[in-house]
Each structure stands twice: as structure tokens, then as C-alpha cells.
Write an enzyme that holds these catalytic residues in place. Sequence first.
Site, PDB file in Angstrom:
ATOM      1  N   GLN A 331       0.827  -1.210   0.000  1.00  0.00           N
ATOM      2  CA  GLN A 331       0.000   0.000   0.000  1.00  0.00           C
ATOM      3  C   GLN A 331       0.863   1.264   0.000  1.00  0.00           C
ATOM      4  O   GLN A 331       0.552   2.235  -0.689  1.00  0.00           O
ATOM      5  CB  GLN A 331      -0.920  -0.004   1.226  1.00  0.00           C
ATOM      6  CG  GLN A 331      -1.933   1.121   1.257  1.00  0.00           C
ATOM      7  CD  GLN A 331      -3.050   0.936   0.238  1.00  0.00           C
ATOM      8  OE1 GLN A 331      -3.292  -0.174  -0.219  1.00  0.00           O
ATOM      9  NE2 GLN A 331      -3.698   2.017  -0.140  1.00  0.00           N
ATOM     10  N   GLU A 358       2.635 -26.002   8.149  1.00  0.00           N
ATOM     11  CA  GLU A 358       2.978 -26.475   9.509  1.00  0.00           C
ATOM     12  C   GLU A 358       1.823 -26.192  10.481  1.00  0.00           C
ATOM     13  O   GLU A 358       2.042 -25.885  11.660  1.00  0.00           O
ATOM     14  CB  GLU A 358       4.297 -25.880   9.991  1.00  0.00           C
ATOM     15  CG  GLU A 358       5.470 -26.484   9.227  1.00  0.00           C
ATOM     16  CD  GLU A 358       6.753 -26.532  10.014  1.00  0.00           C
ATOM     17  OE1 GLU A 358       6.705 -26.669  11.253  1.00  0.00           O
ATOM     18  OE2 GLU A 358       7.816 -26.457   9.373  1.00  0.00           O
ATOM     19  N   THR A 360      -2.405 -24.710  10.005  1.00  0.00           N
ATOM     20  CA  THR A 360      -3.054 -23.422   9.743  1.00  0.00           C
ATOM     21  C   THR A 360      -3.180 -22.615  11.042  1.00  0.00           C
ATOM     22  O   THR A 360      -3.171 -23.179  12.139  1.00  0.00           O
ATOM     23  CB  THR A 360      -4.464 -23.621   9.157  1.00  0.00           C
ATOM     24  OG1 THR A 360      -5.295 -24.242  10.167  1.00  0.00           O
ATOM     25  CG2 THR A 360      -4.435 -24.498   7.917  1.00  0.00           C
TER      26      THR A 360
END
Length: 375
Positions: A331, A358, A360
Site C-alpha cells: 500500500q 505447519e 493453519t
Amino acid sequence: MLRKSVCALAEAKIAPFAAEVDEEARFPQEALDALVANDLHAVHVPEPYGGAGADALATVIVIEEVARACASSSLIPAVNKLGSLPVILSGSEELKKKYLAPLAKGDAMFSYCLSEPDAGSDAAGMKTKAVRDGDFYVLNGVKRWITNAGVSEYYTVMAVTDPEKRSKGISAFVVEKGDPGVSFGAPEKKLGIKGSPTREVYLDNVRIPADRMIGEEGTGFATAMKTLDHTRITIAAQALGIAQGALDYAKGYVQERKQFGKPIGDFQGVQFMLADMAMKLEAARQLTYAAAAKSERVFAGGGKEDLTFFGAAAKCYASDAAMEITTDAVQLLGGYGYTRDYPLERMMRDAKITQIYEGTNQVQRIVMARNLPDA
């Protein structure tokens, strides 16, 4: 000294190829060569097996500084630890000597085979089987989402040896790339970390000696979970590096880019964004380093140290922070941030996977809730 040396190496030997590696989705061979030449590809391997014997914090710093330049390249030291840690934690002395020495020398890489097409977050629901046949085991099944598959020589494979016992019927084995019956799927076409090949591993009547089992029969799942307690911290480190690289680039850009007659970094709105990015990053770093210290104490036999909670917390918080920081960095560059001429869109894409693999971040929150530390 370690940070400075790895940073200098990454800037000189890894960063110049990062965009090309991503664009061509090719393995970062230049990074592997540089890391091996400087003994940084698997710093965690203990000294008795020819390794540097780096502790968990030093390993985190190596991964962090490499990821700052190229996330795909940081998966070389990270996955070498992930793949080999089950052997270090639970393997026989013979297995350690046989497989850790080539890893330490840079003659081989090590991958980790837990997930399957129908067993992701529910890893205990795996279907890959290992059947005893005299002095051998015969493995059949498919492993999915295997990082560096096809490049690594060695694979820690979790397989069911007793279907009636669910997680307590899973055992761990070392499988070699050259074992008859081992093959690989096509590389996945991914959003990010394009330089690190992700493939399926096919096991078709792979016959291996029984002494390649890691630990006792039925202990594989426990070893897998114990491994992840330690290695989730390396994913936090990767997230830190990606986020730091994005913040560094954005900070330099806002000092040079002028609008309305002055650098955009002089505007309070931009300053607030930078302050929040730096604050989140430093909080993530402190949590990650604290988790690494706990990992080292546990590894040295100093008790549990709430490692399960802290490993999950570090991975979850750092990866969420990395996603927020890289998005804000894009941004700050405006339209330029959205183009491939600048590295931030790559960093933003690379950051996303740290929230997924590894475990969530949704699963990490479940893990944390079940392992809240005592006051």
C-alpha cells in the site's frame, strides 16, 4: 556476528536471484550453493554428526535473515530441520550417523512427509500404510504438499502400521529418493514461495529395511507432533524475515518518494502505518525468540517449558503480522507496490503461506487454547 554474516551473505549471494527464482519458479540453486559453502544449510545438526550444533535461536536467526532476501531460499535450512528433527529426537544412533552426516556436509537435503490428500489438519487420518515383511517394511500411499520434494535425498515419512490404533498406530520411517517405488508428482503452481518445489510423493511398494524406522513402532505420530512444537518456530522466523524485508524496502521508499512537495514519509498517516508495522514486527520477533529459547531448553532436557503453546503462538502471531506488514508495504508503494518491478508483491505472496503450512493459524489457535500456560 551471526546475524551480520548471514545478512551479508544473503544480500550478496541470494537476493540478486530472488526475483528471477520467483518469476521462473525454479529451485534457488545459487542459494543452496552459498548456504552449503558457508555451512548455513543445516546449522541445527549436532556436532557429533558433523554439524555446526547451532541452538534453536541461532537457527531462527539464520532462517530469518535468509527469508529477508528470499523466502523460497529460507526453506532450505527450515525444511532441513523439519525433515531431520524426527531422526534427532527419536532415531537410533545408527540412523543418526547414517543420515545426519550427509545432511551436515551438504550432500543431501531432508523433507518431511506428513500431509496427504485427505489428511491435512487431521493428520492422524492418514492412509499411507507400512506393512511388516520380515526384516523390511513395505510402504504404499501418497503424501501431498511436500516441500522440496524431488530435490531432497531423504524423507521422513509417517505411515500407518496398525490401523486399529489411529494416532498410536502411526510409525515414522526414513525413505530415500532412490528407493525403488518412490516417485514425485508435478510441481504445484503456487501463489508464492515459487522457488521451493512442492510436490506429491508417491510410495508404490517401497521396500525399506526395518531399521529405517524412527523410534519404536506406533510412536511416529507423537514424534511428528513433538517435531512441530520445535519447527513451527522456524516458520515464525521465516515470517519475520519476509516482514522485515518488506518494512526495510517500504521505509526506504517513503523517504525518497515525493508528493505535494515533500517525502511521503513526512505525512503523519504514513508515519502511523510504519510505526504499526514496526511495532507488530518487534512484538512477533520477541515472541519468536522466547519460543526459540524454550525450544532449546526442552531439547536440552529441561522440561516442557510450555513449548506447545509458545511454538503455536509464535508461528500464528508472526505469520499474521507478516501478512499485515507486507500488505501495508504494498500500500505504501501505491501502484508501484502492485507491480513485479518491485519486490513487495512477491513478499506479500510469500507471506501468505506462513499462515497455512505447519498447521493453519486456525489450528494453532486450537492448539494454544488446549495448552494455555499456567499463570
